[in-house]
Write a protein that holds these residues in place. Sequence first.
Motif, short mmCIF file in Angstrom:
data_model
loop_
_atom_site.label_atom_id
_atom_site.label_comp_id
_atom_site.label_asym_id
_atom_site.label_seq_id
_atom_site.Cartn_x
_atom_site.Cartn_y
_atom_site.Cartn_z
N TYR A 1 44.16 -5.76 -12.29
CA TYR A 1 42.83 -5.37 -12.72
C TYR A 1 41.96 -5.06 -11.50
CZ TYR A 1 43.59 -6.84 -17.56
OH TYR A 1 44.05 -6.95 -18.86
N PHE B 1 42.54 -7.95 -8.86
CA PHE B 1 43.15 -9.19 -9.32
C PHE B 1 44.54 -8.91 -9.87
CE2 PHE B 1 39.64 -12.09 -8.99
CZ PHE B 1 38.51 -11.32 -9.19
N PHE C 1 51.64 -13.21 -17.14
CA PHE C 1 51.59 -13.56 -18.56
C PHE C 1 52.98 -13.99 -19.01
CE2 PHE C 1 49.53 -13.05 -22.72
CZ PHE C 1 50.61 -13.01 -23.56
N GLU D 1 49.75 -18.14 -24.46
CA GLU D 1 49.36 -16.75 -24.61
C GLU D 1 48.13 -16.50 -23.77
OE1 GLU D 1 51.64 -14.43 -27.58
OE2 GLU D 1 49.73 -13.94 -26.67
N GLY E 1 45.22 -14.31 -10.17
CA GLY E 1 45.09 -14.66 -8.77
C GLY E 1 43.63 -14.75 -8.39
N TYR F 1 40.28 -13.33 -26.47
CA TYR F 1 40.38 -14.34 -25.42
C TYR F 1 39.02 -14.57 -24.78
CZ TYR F 1 45.24 -12.61 -25.60
OH TYR F 1 46.49 -12.21 -26.00
N TYR G 1 37.43 -16.10 -21.17
CA TYR G 1 37.70 -16.51 -19.80
C TYR G 1 36.38 -16.89 -19.13
CZ TYR G 1 42.29 -14.18 -20.19
OH TYR G 1 43.55 -13.79 -20.58
N GLN H 1 34.63 -16.89 -15.22
CA GLN H 1 34.83 -16.42 -13.85
C GLN H 1 33.71 -16.97 -12.96
OE1 GLN H 1 34.85 -12.12 -13.21
NE2 GLN H 1 36.23 -12.36 -11.47
N GLY I 1 39.12 -15.54 -9.65
CA GLY I 1 39.63 -14.76 -10.77
C GLY I 1 39.23 -15.39 -12.08
N PRO I 2 39.29 -14.61 -13.15
CA PRO I 2 39.00 -15.18 -14.47
C PRO I 2 39.93 -16.34 -14.78
CG PRO I 2 39.05 -12.78 -14.56
CD PRO I 2 39.58 -13.17 -13.22
N PHE J 1 41.32 -18.80 -17.89
CA PHE J 1 41.48 -18.84 -19.34
C PHE J 1 40.78 -20.03 -19.96
CE2 PHE J 1 43.56 -18.37 -23.36
CZ PHE J 1 43.91 -19.65 -23.77
N TYR K 1 42.21 -18.77 -26.78
CA TYR K 1 42.81 -17.57 -27.36
C TYR K 1 42.79 -17.69 -28.88
CZ TYR K 1 46.96 -15.07 -29.18
OH TYR K 1 47.83 -14.31 -29.92
N ASP L 1 45.37 -21.19 -28.98
CA ASP L 1 45.52 -21.94 -27.73
C ASP L 1 44.14 -22.21 -27.16
OD1 ASP L 1 46.08 -22.99 -25.23
OD2 ASP L 1 47.36 -21.35 -24.58
N SER M 1 43.74 -24.64 -24.76
CA SER M 1 44.07 -25.55 -23.66
C SER M 1 43.19 -25.38 -22.43
CB SER M 1 45.54 -25.38 -23.26
OG SER M 1 45.78 -24.07 -22.81
N LEU N 1 33.66 -14.18 -19.68
CA LEU N 1 34.26 -12.90 -20.07
C LEU N 1 35.04 -13.06 -21.36
CD1 LEU N 1 35.72 -11.94 -16.58
CD2 LEU N 1 33.93 -10.68 -17.75
N GLY O 1 47.92 -9.20 -29.35
CA GLY O 1 48.26 -10.36 -28.53
C GLY O 1 49.62 -10.14 -27.91
N GLY O 2 50.09 -11.14 -27.19
CA GLY O 2 51.40 -11.07 -26.57
C GLY O 2 51.43 -10.20 -25.34
N ASP O 3 52.65 -9.92 -24.88
CA ASP O 3 52.79 -9.19 -23.62
C ASP O 3 52.90 -7.68 -23.83
OD1 ASP O 3 56.38 -9.40 -23.04
OD2 ASP O 3 55.23 -9.31 -24.91
N GLN P 1 45.03 -6.38 -22.48
CA GLN P 1 43.77 -7.08 -22.71
C GLN P 1 42.63 -6.25 -22.11
OE1 GLN P 1 43.57 -11.29 -21.85
NE2 GLN P 1 45.72 -11.60 -22.40
#
Lengths: 113, 115
Positions: A36, A89, A93, A99, A104, B33, B35, B37, B42-43, B45, B48, B56, B58, B91, B98-100, B104
């Motif tokens: 990003y 950045f 994932f 999820e 960084g 999501y 985040y 910052q 960096g952002p 988490f 989610y 999630d 956490s 943010l 979702g997922g990879d 985002q």
Amino acid sequence: GENVEQHPSTLSVQEGDSAVIKCTYSDSASNYFPWYKQELGKRPQLIIDIRSNVGEKKDQRIAVTLNKTAKHFSLHITETQPEDSAVYFCAAFKKLGNEKLTFGTGTRLTIIP
Amino acid sequence: GAGVSQTPSNKVTEKGKYVELRCDPISGHTALYWYRQSLGQGPEFLIYFQGTGAADDSGLPNDRFFAVRPEGSVSTLKIQRTERGDSAVYLCASSLNGGDRSTQYFGPGTRLTVL
């Protein structure tokens, strides 16, 4: 959990030269790695990403390489221009389990005209 | 189309107060999501959502932080008894599924300052 380290924290390059930013990750299960770009006071914007089944991806002046064995990936910007100046950045994932993107700490890139 | 939007853009509050931060994701995106910052970082988490449910949470630092997404679109991050250490840019991001496989997309953030 995942830990992503990014280097260098600041980078200055002459306009037209190349810039390289490197990241390492700790969790071998991570499988998606976006980069990003964030300009001052703006939102992070995706510039390129790579998945773990690919070793390299290129989009015009930007390329990303991934070494799964060593758990590191790099951003390469060629023919840099003043508008490339921003904070970059990397992130990792993991598909299974958490999820979320783990980012960084960022690299402030300054292009010197 | 419209991107992710967040309101307010800036929020200044006093220590101990309650704040709500709003996120409007991209229409049709099921994943959302939050985040946080901090300056020069960096952002990080926080939580989610997949649809209406928190899949999630956490990353929420403590029980002063709570988030909801009652209808599966707009989300609100709620912070009780704010502390000076809560000052940061919050943010929001959304992705299609979702997922990879889903990028985002981030909102512009809400800058929270706790005096």
